[in-house]
Design a protein around this motif. Structure first.
Motif, PDB file in Angstrom:
ATOM      1  N   THR A 195       0.849  -1.191   0.000  1.00  9.68           N
ATOM      2  CA  THR A 195       0.000   0.000   0.000  1.00  9.68           C
ATOM      3  C   THR A 195       0.885   1.243   0.000  1.00  9.68           C
ATOM      4  O   THR A 195       2.041   1.218   0.441  1.00  9.68           O
ATOM      5  CB  THR A 195      -0.919   0.028   1.227  1.00  9.68           C
ATOM      6  N   TRP A 196       0.326   2.370  -0.467  1.00 10.88           N
ATOM      7  CA  TRP A 196       1.106   3.607  -0.540  1.00 10.88           C
ATOM      8  C   TRP A 196       1.510   4.074   0.853  1.00 10.88           C
ATOM      9  O   TRP A 196       2.620   4.576   1.054  1.00 10.88           O
ATOM     10  CB  TRP A 196       0.287   4.691  -1.234  1.00 10.88           C
ATOM     11  N   LEU A 197       0.629   3.929   1.847  1.00  9.43           N
ATOM     12  CA  LEU A 197       0.937   4.364   3.218  1.00  9.43           C
ATOM     13  C   LEU A 197       2.127   3.602   3.780  1.00  9.43           C
ATOM     14  O   LEU A 197       3.068   4.204   4.325  1.00  9.43           O
ATOM     15  CB  LEU A 197      -0.283   4.171   4.118  1.00  9.43           C
ATOM     16  N   SER A 198       2.111   2.282   3.649  1.00  9.13           N
ATOM     17  CA  SER A 198       3.200   1.482   4.210  1.00  9.13           C
ATOM     18  C   SER A 198       4.523   1.799   3.515  1.00  9.13           C
ATOM     19  O   SER A 198       5.569   1.897   4.167  1.00  9.13           O
ATOM     20  CB  SER A 198       2.878  -0.007   4.086  1.00  9.13           C
ATOM     21  N   TYR A 199       4.476   2.017   2.214  1.00  6.58           N
ATOM     22  CA  TYR A 199       5.696   2.315   1.468  1.00  6.58           C
ATOM     23  C   TYR A 199       6.240   3.691   1.849  1.00  6.58           C
ATOM     24  O   TYR A 199       7.460   3.881   1.965  1.00  6.58           O
ATOM     25  CB  TYR A 199       5.402   2.246  -0.028  1.00  6.58           C
ATOM     26  N   SER A 200       5.353   4.671   2.082  1.00  9.55           N
ATOM     27  CA  SER A 200       5.784   6.019   2.475  1.00  9.55           C
ATOM     28  C   SER A 200       6.448   6.006   3.839  1.00  9.55           C
ATOM     29  O   SER A 200       7.485   6.653   4.050  1.00  9.55           O
ATOM     30  CB  SER A 200       4.583   6.970   2.487  1.00  9.55           C
ATOM     31  N   VAL A 201       5.858   5.282   4.789  1.00  5.47           N
ATOM     32  CA  VAL A 201       6.460   5.171   6.125  1.00  5.47           C
ATOM     33  C   VAL A 201       7.839   4.533   6.026  1.00  5.47           C
ATOM     34  O   VAL A 201       8.801   4.963   6.673  1.00  5.47           O
ATOM     35  CB  VAL A 201       5.544   4.356   7.057  1.00  5.47           C
ATOM     36  N   LEU A 202       7.953   3.506   5.197  1.00  9.89           N
ATOM     37  CA  LEU A 202       9.231   2.819   5.029  1.00  9.89           C
ATOM     38  C   LEU A 202      10.297   3.758   4.471  1.00  9.89           C
ATOM     39  O   LEU A 202      11.439   3.795   4.965  1.00  9.89           O
ATOM     40  CB  LEU A 202       9.038   1.629   4.085  1.00  9.89           C
ATOM     41  N   ILE A 203       9.952   4.551   3.454  1.00 13.02           N
ATOM     42  CA  ILE A 203      10.910   5.479   2.839  1.00 13.02           C
ATOM     43  C   ILE A 203      11.413   6.487   3.869  1.00 13.02           C
ATOM     44  O   ILE A 203      12.616   6.793   3.937  1.00 13.02           O
ATOM     45  CB  ILE A 203      10.268   6.201   1.641  1.00 13.02           C
ATOM     46  N   CYS A 204      10.522   7.010   4.689  1.00 18.65           N
ATOM     47  CA  CYS A 204      10.914   7.992   5.716  1.00 18.65           C
ATOM     48  C   CYS A 204      11.909   7.385   6.700  1.00 18.65           C
ATOM     49  O   CYS A 204      12.917   8.014   7.051  1.00 18.65           O
ATOM     50  CB  CYS A 204       9.684   8.500   6.453  1.00 18.65           C
ATOM     51  N   ILE A 205      11.651   6.177   7.157  1.00 19.91           N
ATOM     52  CA  ILE A 205      12.540   5.527   8.126  1.00 19.91           C
ATOM     53  C   ILE A 205      13.916   5.276   7.508  1.00 19.91           C
ATOM     54  O   ILE A 205      14.951   5.528   8.131  1.00 19.91           O
ATOM     55  CB  ILE A 205      11.914   4.214   8.619  1.00 19.91           C
ATOM     56  N   LEU A 206      13.933   4.772   6.282  1.00 21.02           N
ATOM     57  CA  LEU A 206      15.213   4.479   5.620  1.00 21.02           C
ATOM     58  C   LEU A 206      16.018   5.755   5.373  1.00 21.02           C
ATOM     59  O   LEU A 206      17.249   5.763   5.505  1.00 21.02           O
ATOM     60  CB  LEU A 206      14.966   3.751   4.302  1.00 21.02           C
ATOM     61  N   ALA A 207      15.349   6.855   5.018  1.00 19.72           N
ATOM     62  CA  ALA A 207      16.047   8.118   4.779  1.00 19.72           C
ATOM     63  C   ALA A 207      16.680   8.648   6.061  1.00 19.72           C
ATOM     64  O   ALA A 207      17.824   9.134   6.049  1.00 19.72           O
ATOM     65  CB  ALA A 207      15.077   9.147   4.190  1.00 19.72           C
ATOM     66  N   VAL A 208      15.969   8.555   7.179  1.00 21.25           N
ATOM     67  CA  VAL A 208      16.519   9.005   8.464  1.00 21.25           C
ATOM     68  C   VAL A 208      17.719   8.151   8.862  1.00 21.25           C
ATOM     69  O   VAL A 208      18.738   8.662   9.342  1.00 21.25           O
ATOM     70  CB  VAL A 208      15.427   8.954   9.564  1.00 21.25           C
ATOM     71  N   LEU A 209      17.623   6.849   8.657  1.00 20.46           N
ATOM     72  CA  LEU A 209      18.723   5.952   8.998  1.00 20.46           C
ATOM     73  C   LEU A 209      19.973   6.290   8.183  1.00 20.46           C
ATOM     74  O   LEU A 209      21.094   6.355   8.727  1.00 20.46           O
ATOM     75  CB  LEU A 209      18.303   4.506   8.741  1.00 20.46           C
ATOM     76  N   ALA A 210      19.811   6.519   6.864  1.00 19.59           N
ATOM     77  CA  ALA A 210      20.949   6.874   6.019  1.00 19.59           C
ATOM     78  C   ALA A 210      21.541   8.219   6.424  1.00 19.59           C
ATOM     79  O   ALA A 210      22.766   8.402   6.389  1.00 19.59           O
ATOM     80  CB  ALA A 210      20.517   6.898   4.551  1.00 19.59           C
ATOM     81  N   ALA A 211      20.700   9.165   6.824  1.00 14.93           N
ATOM     82  CA  ALA A 211      21.196  10.474   7.255  1.00 14.93           C
ATOM     83  C   ALA A 211      22.047  10.345   8.519  1.00 14.93           C
ATOM     84  O   ALA A 211      23.092  11.004   8.653  1.00 14.93           O
ATOM     85  CB  ALA A 211      20.021  11.422   7.498  1.00 14.93           C
ATOM     86  N   CYS A 212      21.639   9.488   9.444  1.00 13.94           N
ATOM     87  CA  CYS A 212      22.432   9.250  10.663  1.00 13.94           C
ATOM     88  C   CYS A 212      23.797   8.654  10.297  1.00 13.94           C
ATOM     89  O   CYS A 212      24.826   9.027  10.881  1.00 13.94           O
ATOM     90  CB  CYS A 212      21.680   8.327  11.603  1.00 13.94           C
ATOM     91  N   GLY A 213      23.808   7.721   9.351  1.00 13.04           N
ATOM     92  CA  GLY A 213      25.075   7.149   8.902  1.00 13.04           C
ATOM     93  C   GLY A 213      25.989   8.188   8.284  1.00 13.04           C
ATOM     94  O   GLY A 213      27.207   8.178   8.499  1.00 13.04           O
ATOM     95  N   MET A 214      25.403   9.122   7.535  1.00 11.31           N
ATOM     96  CA  MET A 214      26.196  10.184   6.914  1.00 11.31           C
ATOM     97  C   MET A 214      26.853  11.060   7.977  1.00 11.31           C
ATOM     98  O   MET A 214      28.037  11.407   7.871  1.00 11.31           O
ATOM     99  CB  MET A 214      25.294  11.027   6.012  1.00 11.31           C
ATOM    100  N   PHE A 215      26.120  11.430   9.011  1.00 13.37           N
ATOM    101  CA  PHE A 215      26.692  12.264  10.070  1.00 13.37           C
ATOM    102  C   PHE A 215      27.790  11.526  10.832  1.00 13.37           C
ATOM    103  O   PHE A 215      28.804  12.111  11.215  1.00 13.37           O
ATOM    104  CB  PHE A 215      25.589  12.723  11.026  1.00 13.37           C
ATOM    105  N   MET A 216      27.615  10.232  11.044  1.00 11.65           N
ATOM    106  CA  MET A 216      28.673   9.452  11.686  1.00 11.65           C
ATOM    107  C   MET A 216      29.929   9.413  10.816  1.00 11.65           C
ATOM    108  O   MET A 216      31.045   9.504  11.316  1.00 11.65           O
ATOM    109  CB  MET A 216      28.167   8.037  11.977  1.00 11.65           C
ATOM    110  N   HIS A 217      29.753   9.277   9.512  1.00  8.52           N
ATOM    111  CA  HIS A 217      30.885   9.318   8.589  1.00  8.52           C
ATOM    112  C   HIS A 217      31.620  10.658   8.680  1.00  8.52           C
ATOM    113  O   HIS A 217      32.853  10.720   8.635  1.00  8.52           O
ATOM    114  CB  HIS A 217      30.412   9.105   7.145  1.00  8.52           C
ATOM    115  N   TYR A 218      30.848  11.731   8.792  1.00  6.79           N
ATOM    116  CA  TYR A 218      31.435  13.065   8.845  1.00  6.79           C
ATOM    117  C   TYR A 218      32.408  13.199  10.019  1.00  6.79           C
ATOM    118  O   TYR A 218      33.468  13.828   9.890  1.00  6.79           O
ATOM    119  CB  TYR A 218      30.334  14.109   8.959  1.00  6.79           C
ATOM    120  N   PHE A 219      32.077  12.598  11.138  1.00  4.02           N
ATOM    121  CA  PHE A 219      32.906  12.756  12.335  1.00  4.02           C
ATOM    122  C   PHE A 219      34.000  11.696  12.459  1.00  4.02           C
ATOM    123  O   PHE A 219      35.014  11.936  13.115  1.00  4.02           O
ATOM    124  CB  PHE A 219      32.029  12.721  13.588  1.00  4.02           C
ATOM    125  N   ILE A 220      33.819  10.523  11.832  1.00  6.20           N
ATOM    126  CA  ILE A 220      34.780   9.435  12.061  1.00  6.20           C
ATOM    127  C   ILE A 220      35.802   9.286  10.948  1.00  6.20           C
ATOM    128  O   ILE A 220      36.913   8.795  11.178  1.00  6.20           O
ATOM    129  CB  ILE A 220      34.032   8.094  12.260  1.00  6.20           C
TER     130      ILE A 220
END
Length: 452
Positions: A195-220
């Motif tokens: 469903t579109w709702l489930s896919y939208s929620v999934l995209i948001c979670i994955l984007a936040v997770l990747a953003a956290c990884g990017m910030f960790m890369h920036y510092f390490i």
């Protein structure tokens, strides 16, 4: 730096690569209509080939750290762009992501192999050990990341279409995506799309997770010591003559960078070991393309529904992680000779089982068994692919770039076959190519061993 920083770097990389691979796995199902998902992945691999060729020059020009962070940012753009299933969004973001793909594989593994840990050892064995540890952590991260789509789609994806036994027999090796009827109420197509709702929620979670990884890369990530821009900044001052001379020298530096990068690539491509080693990269790419397209669609979504795709790929990744851990643990006793033979046996067992399985309601446990075997094959193939450059080549960056070219070329072939041919043709190709690559690898190992 300590080993702890290497582990943090690996975790951050897994937080970016995990969401990326989650979407790769789902694209052949959720965007199957009109072939948008598979075609976008083919174009992604085309871009990745160019990315691998350009990598040695790019890292010399802007620095490894900047390039890895740029790749992380584009990954976030790719994830958000995947929310919209139209050609206008999916195709451009996939091509753009492919053009920076070498930051995730060439760059990430090259950094891992030479990551400063405070140890004075810079031997080949030390590089192998770092790559093995890095592989183990990011593979575990991939498996955990695949639990996110499993939880989201299982809780929010209602109204899954049921299949009867006749429909199921058209799945697995007999599945042909080109023959699908793309009606929303079709028995097979209805099981491939959430469903579109489930896919939208999934995209948001994955984007936040990747953003956290990017910030960790920036510092390490270690700071780039020298780039073409940094080396020439001091040349530019208020004096016009000095500024002109600085620009001229900067231009010459870039020409030297291009020349040095081209020379490094040429030397790597001229290595006589390529004939024996490169086919394994091509095979591994075909294997990955099969797992994340044909297997996820034909063996999982077609029989168990799209909500089970991520959990099944998580099984592949967790089994791969356990196998990587065993390889790392017994590293001193397991050579590339052993891995080549073990990998070929695992490939043949898993693929023959996938080829001969006839789906029925009584045997729906078989995709789980196949997933375990594919996970073990994945670990062995990946270890070989990312260890060979450290062992047999002097320039890691250029060697990883070359193997990335072969890897993405193989994935591109597998994606095209998933669109144009029935699944059993992909399996036949993988079995034959696995045996051929193993023979070539063993000859290459023997030749190198004899020369030393």
């Amino acid at each position: 730096m300590s080993n702890r920083n290497l582990y943090i770097y690996a975790v951050a990389t897994a937080m970016v690569i995990g969401p990326k691979l989650c979407l790769f796995t789902l694209k052949s199902t959720v965007q199957v209509k009109g072939g948008v998902g598979p075609i976008s992945m083919v174009l992604y691999h085309v871009g990745a080939v160019f990315s691998g060729l350009a990598y040695p020059f790019v890292v010399r020009a802007i620095g490894t750290r900047r390039f890895l962070l740029m790749g992380d940012f584009v990954c976030i753009v790719f994830i958000v762009g995947s929310l919209y299933s139209g050609w206008q969004s999916v195709i451009p973001t996939s091509i753009l992501f492919g053009l920076v793909d070498s930051s995730f594989w060439v760059g990430a593994f090259s950094v891992a192999a030479s990551f400063p840990t405070g140890s004075e050892s810079t031997s080949t064995k030390d590089g192998e050990k770092k790559v093995s540890r890095f592989l183990t952590i990011i593979t575990l991260g991939q498996g955990l990341a695949n639990l996110i789509p499993e939880a989201v789609l299982r809780n929010l994806n209602y109204g899954l279409n049921a299949l009867n036994e006749t429909d199921i027999t058209q799945c697995a090796a007999r599945d042909c995506s080109i023959q699908y009827e793309y009606e929303s109420n079709g028995p097979i197509f209805g099981r491939l799309t959430p469903t579109w709702l489930s896919y939208s929620v999934l995209i948001c979670i994955l984007a936040v997770l990747a953003a956290c990884g990017m910030f960790m890369h920036y510092f390490i990530l270690p700071r780039d010591q020298s780039t073409a821009r940094g080396e020439n900044q001091y040349l530019i001052d208020d004096n016009a003559d000095e500024r002109s001379r600085g620009i001229h020298q900067q231009s010459r530096k870039f020409r030297d960078l291009f020349k040095n990068s081209s020379t490094a690539l040429r030397d790597v491509f001229a290595n006589s070991m390529n004939f024996f080693m490169l086919p394994s990269g091509l095979w591994f790419g075909m294997f990955l393309g099969f797992v994340r397209s044909s297997f996820s669609r034909s063996y999982v979504a077609c029989t168990l529904g799209v909500r089970n795709v991520s959990s099944m790929i998580a099984i592949v990744d967790v089994m791969s992680c356990l196998t990587c851990f065993i390889i790392t643990w017994r590293h001193e006793y397991i050579s590339l000779w052993h891995l080549s033979i073990i990998g070929s046996l695992l490939d043949c067992i898993g693929l023959v089982l996938a080829l001969t399985w006839m789906p029925t309601f009584a045997t729906l446990y078989m995709p789980y068994v196949i997933a375990l075997l594919l996970g073990a094959s994945h670990a062995v193939g990946r270890t070989i692919l990312f260890t060979v450059p450290v062992v047999y080549y002097s320039d890691n960056d250029s060697a990883y770039a070359m193997f990335t070219l072969s890897h993405h070329s193989g994935s591109m072939i597998a994606q095209l076959m998933s669109i144009l041919a029935c699944t059993f043709w992909s399996i036949y190709s993988l079995i034959v190519f696995s045996v051929l690559c193993t023979v070539l690898l063993l000859i290459g190992h023997f030749k190198m061993h004899k020369s030393h």
